[in-house]
Design a protein around this motif. Structure first.
Motif, mmCIF file in Angstrom:
data_model
loop_
_atom_site.group_PDB
_atom_site.id
_atom_site.type_symbol
_atom_site.label_atom_id
_atom_site.label_comp_id
_atom_site.label_asym_id
_atom_site.label_seq_id
_atom_site.Cartn_x
_atom_site.Cartn_y
_atom_site.Cartn_z
ATOM 1 N N ALA A 196 0.859 -1.172 0.000
ATOM 2 C CA ALA A 196 0.000 0.000 0.000
ATOM 3 C C ALA A 196 0.901 1.229 0.000
ATOM 4 O O ALA A 196 2.047 1.161 0.426
ATOM 5 C CB ALA A 196 -0.871 -0.003 1.244
ATOM 6 N N GLN A 212 -3.816 -2.895 4.146
ATOM 7 C CA GLN A 212 -4.655 -1.837 3.556
ATOM 8 C C GLN A 212 -4.855 -1.985 2.051
ATOM 9 O O GLN A 212 -4.524 -1.096 1.263
ATOM 10 C CB GLN A 212 -4.069 -0.473 3.904
ATOM 11 C CG GLN A 212 -3.965 -0.315 5.414
ATOM 12 C CD GLN A 212 -3.527 1.060 5.815
ATOM 13 O OE1 GLN A 212 -2.400 1.467 5.556
ATOM 14 N NE2 GLN A 212 -4.425 1.789 6.428
ATOM 15 N N LEU A 254 -6.191 0.606 -0.387
ATOM 16 C CA LEU A 254 -5.400 1.784 -0.753
ATOM 17 C C LEU A 254 -4.379 1.492 -1.849
ATOM 18 O O LEU A 254 -3.572 2.347 -2.195
ATOM 19 C CB LEU A 254 -4.691 2.347 0.487
ATOM 20 C CG LEU A 254 -5.611 2.816 1.623
ATOM 21 C CD1 LEU A 254 -4.803 3.356 2.788
ATOM 22 C CD2 LEU A 254 -6.590 3.873 1.121
ATOM 23 N N ALA A 312 -9.622 -2.005 -4.363
ATOM 24 C CA ALA A 312 -9.553 -0.549 -4.550
ATOM 25 C C ALA A 312 -10.241 -0.130 -5.850
ATOM 26 O O ALA A 312 -10.841 0.943 -5.920
ATOM 27 C CB ALA A 312 -8.100 -0.097 -4.550
ATOM 28 N N GLU A 357 -10.875 6.714 4.484
ATOM 29 C CA GLU A 357 -10.344 5.377 4.200
ATOM 30 C C GLU A 357 -9.095 5.029 4.981
ATOM 31 O O GLU A 357 -8.451 4.037 4.691
ATOM 32 C CB GLU A 357 -10.130 5.187 2.690
ATOM 33 C CG GLU A 357 -9.509 6.365 1.986
ATOM 34 C CD GLU A 357 -9.399 6.154 0.470
ATOM 35 O OE1 GLU A 357 -10.336 5.624 -0.159
ATOM 36 O OE2 GLU A 357 -8.336 6.510 -0.055
ATOM 37 N N THR A 358 -8.782 5.818 5.981
ATOM 38 C CA THR A 358 -7.566 5.504 6.740
ATOM 39 C C THR A 358 -7.826 5.380 8.246
ATOM 40 O O THR A 358 -6.919 5.567 9.052
ATOM 41 C CB THR A 358 -6.477 6.576 6.507
ATOM 42 O OG1 THR A 358 -7.042 7.860 6.821
ATOM 43 C CG2 THR A 358 -5.986 6.585 5.070
#
Ligand code: PHE
Length: 482
Positions: A66, A111, A114, A121, A138-139
């Protein structure tokens, strides 16, 4: 030490209410996967858990990781000791609830949503385009409080989702989120149109058809309660989003005492909100399945503690009804807690793997976690294309044991392996360590899995690399081989 906290079997969450988007139970065999269902006893699991997590992958390709930001705490490898767990840059005390394992914590750093070329994604971005002016989140760290994941969402104290058999606890009050709804309250305090994408965790077996981590996207939209009916009518009339193909929707759901309107809601406003919800989601799937000529969608009743009325959307795909999302009219208590008492709104939560399996034709849930370029290189941002099956070349496994010293750091060791073997190394694992009772010297044993992506490796060539490695570690790290 906390033993007895692990139950022998992990039950599925008893109710349907929290399984939306969970891994479908596929029975496809997949070659070359190394994840195995854990057969360890509770105590053994814990003993394994107190060992630092180390399962490094050495691939320099940008496809593998990511996006790395120097200060992203979620990218830091989690650490587990008997007393504490460090994940996402924060340290938490363990207690009798603790049941997170190194394997699952390691997933928090990946992740997948991402990585722009990853199917998860790609689908995320396509859904974003169906909700153009929504605020994206999204984090968020996967570590949440039980208040965020359950209490704030009106889960009863005895809801099966809370069981330690079903949920990963860091400790009694801290857990890995089981759904993106855990962030609903927070994001609704900030905006009226929101989308939250994240990895979610539910205790399950690990094999070709089960996976304890998957990805969800949560969406919510709020309207002024007083003007909702008019605003929604106008907004649907003004929608010019071009959708190709037709969509056949079956909706026989009716508002009943089992799936009721909330007392506090005006009926017309609630119905308009429900219409807008279903309209928006119909348009979204129409976009995703644009290659399907006549998309069949059906709505069925559902139950969630945090919405009422609630529904699930199913899509007819290759002759089977496939559940893709759960949704409903947000419980007013949640809006009141978010400081939005004058609003009415809808929310949905959809499973991204579920959609990706179907849209990309990916046969196995674990492939999403593959670090193999033959998987990752197949995909391009914004494009849905069918997955092409590949087989793996056989691995060649070698162990190396040595007495470490005070300066030893496994990252340095990894660096040397990478220097010598490059992409032929698939992973390195610390498989054994102990401290000599008399000399107090620490011995470590690393297992190196050599495997080429594009050819068979010979034992002779790997022996040569391994020999070189043995020489280099002695020279560079001043360790003593065993
Ligand atoms: N959180 C639910 C699940 O994981 C899905 C959902 C989200 C349902 C939002 C209603 C509203 O199953």
């Amino acid at each position: 030490m906390a033993t007895g906290i692990f139950r022998a079997t992990s039950q599925q969450w008893a109710s349907r209410t929290l399984r939306v988007g969970a891994a479908p139970k596929l029975r496809t065999a997949l070659t070359g996967q190394t994840l195995k269902r854990s057969t360890l006893s509770a105590t053994a699991q814990w003993q394994q858990a107190v060992r630092p997590v180390l399962c490094a992958s050495f691939h320099s390709s940008p496809f593998r990781l990511a996006p790395e930001t120097a200060a992203n705490p979620l990218k830091e490898p989690p650490k587990i000791t008997a007393e504490s767990i460090t994940v996402g840059g924060k340290t938490y005390k363990t207690d009798s609830f603790t049941n997170v394992t190194p394997t699952v914590l390691e997933k928090t750093t990946r992740q997948l949503h991402l990585i722009p070329t990853h199917p998860i994604a790609i689908i995320k971005d396509l859904i974003y385009s169906a909700f153009p002016d929504f605020k994206h989140y999204e984090t968020f760290s996967p570590v949440v409080t039980t208040k965020e994941n359950f209490d704030d969402l009106c889960f009863s104290d005895d809801h099966p989702g809370r069981a330690v058999t079903d949920t990963y606890y860091v400790n009694e009050k801290i857990m890995l989120r089981t759904h993106t709804s855990a962030h609903q309250l927070k994001v609704m305090t900030e905006a009226d149109k929101v989308l939250v994408t994240a990895d979610v965790y539910r205790r399950d077996e690990i094999d070709a058809s089960h996976y304890p981590v998957f990805h969800q996207m949560e969406g919510a939209q709020l309207f002024d309660a007083k003007t909702a009916v008019d605003d929604i009518r106008k907004s649907i009339a003004a929608d010019t989003s071009a959708v190709s193909g037709s969509i056949h929707t079956t909706d026989t759901t009716v508002i009943t005492p089992e799936n009721p309107k909330q007392d506090c809601h005006d009926e017309a406003a609630m119905l308009a909100t429900a219409d807008h919800l279903k309209y928006s989601l119909n348009m979204m799937v129409r976009k995703l399945f644009s290659h399907e000529k006549d998309l069949q969608v059906r709505w069925i009743d559902a139950q969630f503690p945090f919405t009422s009325p609630s529904w699930e959307m199913e899509i007819l795909y290759q002759g089977k009804w496939l559940e893709v999302l759960g949704c409903g009219v947000i419980r007013q208590d949640i809006l009141i807690n978010a400081g939005k008492s004058d609003k009415i709104g809808w929310a949905f939560g959809l499973g991204l793997e579920r959609l990706a399996l179907v849209l990309f034709g990916i046969p196995d849930i674990r492939l999403f976690w593959s670090q193999d370029e033959r998987f990752l290189r197949q995909f391009e941002p914004s494009k849905i294309q069918k997955f092409k099956q590949f087989s793996k070349y056989p691995p060649c496994i070698k162990d190396i044991s040595f007495w470490s010293n005070d300066d030893f750091h496994e990252n340095n060791f990894c660096e040397i392996v990478r220097d010598i073997a490059g992409d032929i190394v698939e992973d390195v694992q610390l498989i054994d360590e102990f401290t000599h009772p008399k000399t107090k010297k620490r011995s470590v044993c690393y297992r190196i899995n050599y495997r080429s992506m594009d050819r068979n490796v010979t034992n002779a060539e790997i022996n040569e690399l391994q020999e070189k490695l043995r020489e280099e570690v002695v020279q560079r790290m001043k360790v003593e081989l065993r």
